[in-house]
Design an enzyme around this catalytic site. Structure first.
Site, PDB file in Angstrom:
ATOM      1  N   HIS A  51       3.528  -7.416   1.854  1.00  0.00           N
ATOM      2  CA  HIS A  51       2.912  -8.327   2.817  1.00  0.00           C
ATOM      3  C   HIS A  51       1.840  -9.185   2.158  1.00  0.00           C
ATOM      4  O   HIS A  51       1.338  -8.860   1.082  1.00  0.00           O
ATOM      5  CB  HIS A  51       2.278  -7.539   3.971  1.00  0.00           C
ATOM      6  CG  HIS A  51       1.147  -6.652   3.535  1.00  0.00           C
ATOM      7  ND1 HIS A  51       1.357  -5.391   3.003  1.00  0.00           N
ATOM      8  CD2 HIS A  51      -0.194  -6.833   3.532  1.00  0.00           C
ATOM      9  CE1 HIS A  51       0.186  -4.843   2.718  1.00  0.00           C
ATOM     10  NE2 HIS A  51      -0.775  -5.700   3.024  1.00  0.00           N
ATOM     11  N   HIS A  79       0.842  -1.194   0.000  1.00  0.00           N
ATOM     12  CA  HIS A  79       0.000   0.000   0.000  1.00  0.00           C
ATOM     13  C   HIS A  79       0.881   1.249   0.000  1.00  0.00           C
ATOM     14  O   HIS A  79       1.934   1.260   0.638  1.00  0.00           O
ATOM     15  CB  HIS A  79      -0.898   0.035   1.241  1.00  0.00           C
ATOM     16  CG  HIS A  79      -1.680  -1.222   1.457  1.00  0.00           C
ATOM     17  ND1 HIS A  79      -2.604  -1.686   0.553  1.00  0.00           N
ATOM     18  CD2 HIS A  79      -1.643  -2.128   2.467  1.00  0.00           C
ATOM     19  CE1 HIS A  79      -3.127  -2.812   1.007  1.00  0.00           C
ATOM     20  NE2 HIS A  79      -2.553  -3.096   2.162  1.00  0.00           N
ATOM     21  N   GLU A  81      -1.582  -0.261   8.416  1.00  0.00           N
ATOM     22  CA  GLU A  81      -2.558  -1.150   9.049  1.00  0.00           C
ATOM     23  C   GLU A  81      -1.883  -1.996  10.125  1.00  0.00           C
ATOM     24  O   GLU A  81      -0.658  -2.039  10.227  1.00  0.00           O
ATOM     25  CB  GLU A  81      -3.209  -2.059   8.001  1.00  0.00           C
ATOM     26  CG  GLU A  81      -2.246  -2.994   7.305  1.00  0.00           C
ATOM     27  CD  GLU A  81      -2.868  -3.687   6.100  1.00  0.00           C
ATOM     28  OE1 GLU A  81      -2.685  -4.911   5.986  1.00  0.00           O
ATOM     29  OE2 GLU A  81      -3.500  -3.009   5.264  1.00  0.00           O
ATOM     30  N   ARG A 103      -1.062  -5.002  -6.216  1.00  0.00           N
ATOM     31  CA  ARG A 103      -0.663  -6.412  -6.231  1.00  0.00           C
ATOM     32  C   ARG A 103       0.678  -6.573  -6.922  1.00  0.00           C
ATOM     33  O   ARG A 103       0.886  -6.070  -8.019  1.00  0.00           O
ATOM     34  CB  ARG A 103      -1.702  -7.254  -6.979  1.00  0.00           C
ATOM     35  CG  ARG A 103      -2.953  -7.551  -6.209  1.00  0.00           C
ATOM     36  CD  ARG A 103      -3.789  -8.640  -6.900  1.00  0.00           C
ATOM     37  NE  ARG A 103      -5.186  -8.428  -6.596  1.00  0.00           N
ATOM     38  CZ  ARG A 103      -6.053  -7.897  -7.445  1.00  0.00           C
ATOM     39  NH1 ARG A 103      -5.692  -7.586  -8.668  1.00  0.00           N
ATOM     40  NH2 ARG A 103      -7.292  -7.709  -7.074  1.00  0.00           N
TER      41      ARG A 103
END
Length: 326
Positions: free
Chosen positions: A173, A99, A116, A193
């Site tokens: 991740h 991200h 996150e 991705r």
């Protein structure tokens, strides 16, 4: 004067090819398709939470923050509710992804970045997640993509139920099969991705990759990746209670509160901003001013208004709650 209270939200289920069926009873979900994500508190337009209790029933989180900003929003780093809370169930490996940070997302995606953290509810006996990479440079990364050798460069981290994994923006991740987590993140829906395990859809087509944008935001520095390990710190511990701070970062604080019996009184995590409570295990009651209360079951997520100076968690048979605030 209106009377404000903790609001409970209806989950927004998201079908995913890697999703599963184990969490469906938690959220009374009856569709046959695999569900990978339940957005349980969201002010993002791609999936917005709706209040399901009290006089505000039927209102969206967006409406709450617009109509009562001092009560349900406070001082937000975004012009909307800044946190998005999910339950994720990975029945298959998620794509290896990354991200962007705020600066890149606002410049190229008209959204915010995404830092996150995961609270691990369940995983395989020898559970692990993809966390980080061993690419020495952008050139090495692009060569690995073209030669289909990305997985040779992936780093992994062992996990067990109760662990917390902090995933700052720009960290490569992936959740792996057999893993269920609660995710606290910045309000954002931007994912690049990098690798999808050579998976194809029923038509034989692979999912889209975002190789170029991922290359822009990857950090080629192992010291940076190693510095993101976090160790919980103890806030309070008794014979029947354990309150730990799991993550502290510029975007949110994340805590776990495990109560085996009796009650625990809490003050807001950051006065002037709301608390969010997510029930990870067990059941109980949330009680506040004048003896008002609401029942709590696993999977419930509540937004605590800034007007409450304290509130109490009660349980007879044990409960674990994740609290987050900004």
């Amino acid at each position: 004067m209106e009377k404000f209270y903790p609001v409970k939200f209806a989950p927004v289920p998201m079908e995913r090819i890697w999703g599963g069926h184990q969490l469906k009873p938690w959220f009374k979900e009856e569709r046959e398709a695999p569900v990978g994500e339940y957005w349980v508190l969201s002010g993002h337009p791609n999936g917005t939470s709706i209040v399901m209790n009290g006089e505000l029933v039927g209102k969206s989180l967006i409406e709450l923050c617009t109509e009562y900003p001092e009560v349900y929003l406070g001082k937000s780093p975004q012009p909307r509710f800044p946190l998005l809370i999910k339950f994720l169930e990975a029945n298959a490996d998620l794509s290896v992804q990354i991200h962007p940070n705020d600066e890149y997302a606002q410049a190229y995606e008209n959204d915010f970045g995404k830092t996150e953290a995961w609270y691990v509810l369940d995983c395989l006996e020898e559970g692990k997640v993809n966390y980080g990479h061993n690419f020495a440079s952008k050139e090495e990364y692009l060569a690995a993509v073209s030669e289909k050798r990305v997985k040779d460069y992936l780093r992994f981290r062992s996990i067990k139920p109760g662990d917390v994994v902090f995933v700052p923006a720009q960290t490569l991740h992936a959740l792996l099969a057999g893993t269920t987590v609660i995710e606290v993140q910045q309000t954002s829906d931007v994912t690049y991705r990098v690798y999808d395990w050579d998976r194809v859809d029923p038509n034989g087509s692979p999912r889209e990759l975002h190789v170029g944008k991922a290359a822009d935001v990857l950090i080629f520095d192992n010291d940076h990746q190693d510095s993101t390990l976090v160790e919980p710190t103890l806030v309070c511990k008794t014979d029947v209670l354990e309150h730990k701070q799991l993550v502290t970062c510029p975007y949110f604080v994340m805590e776990s509160i495990a109560i085996r019996a009796q009650a625990y009184t809490l003050s807001p995590g950051n006065h002037g901003n709301p608390d969010v409570l997510i029930v990870a295990e067990g059941s109980g009651i949330l009680q506040w001013t004048d003896g008002e209360s609401i029942s709590l079951q696993r999977g419930d997520t509540l937004l605590i208004p800034t007007t409450l100076n304290e509130y109490e968690l009660k349980t007879e048979n044990g409960m674990k709650v994740i609290r987050t605030y900004y």
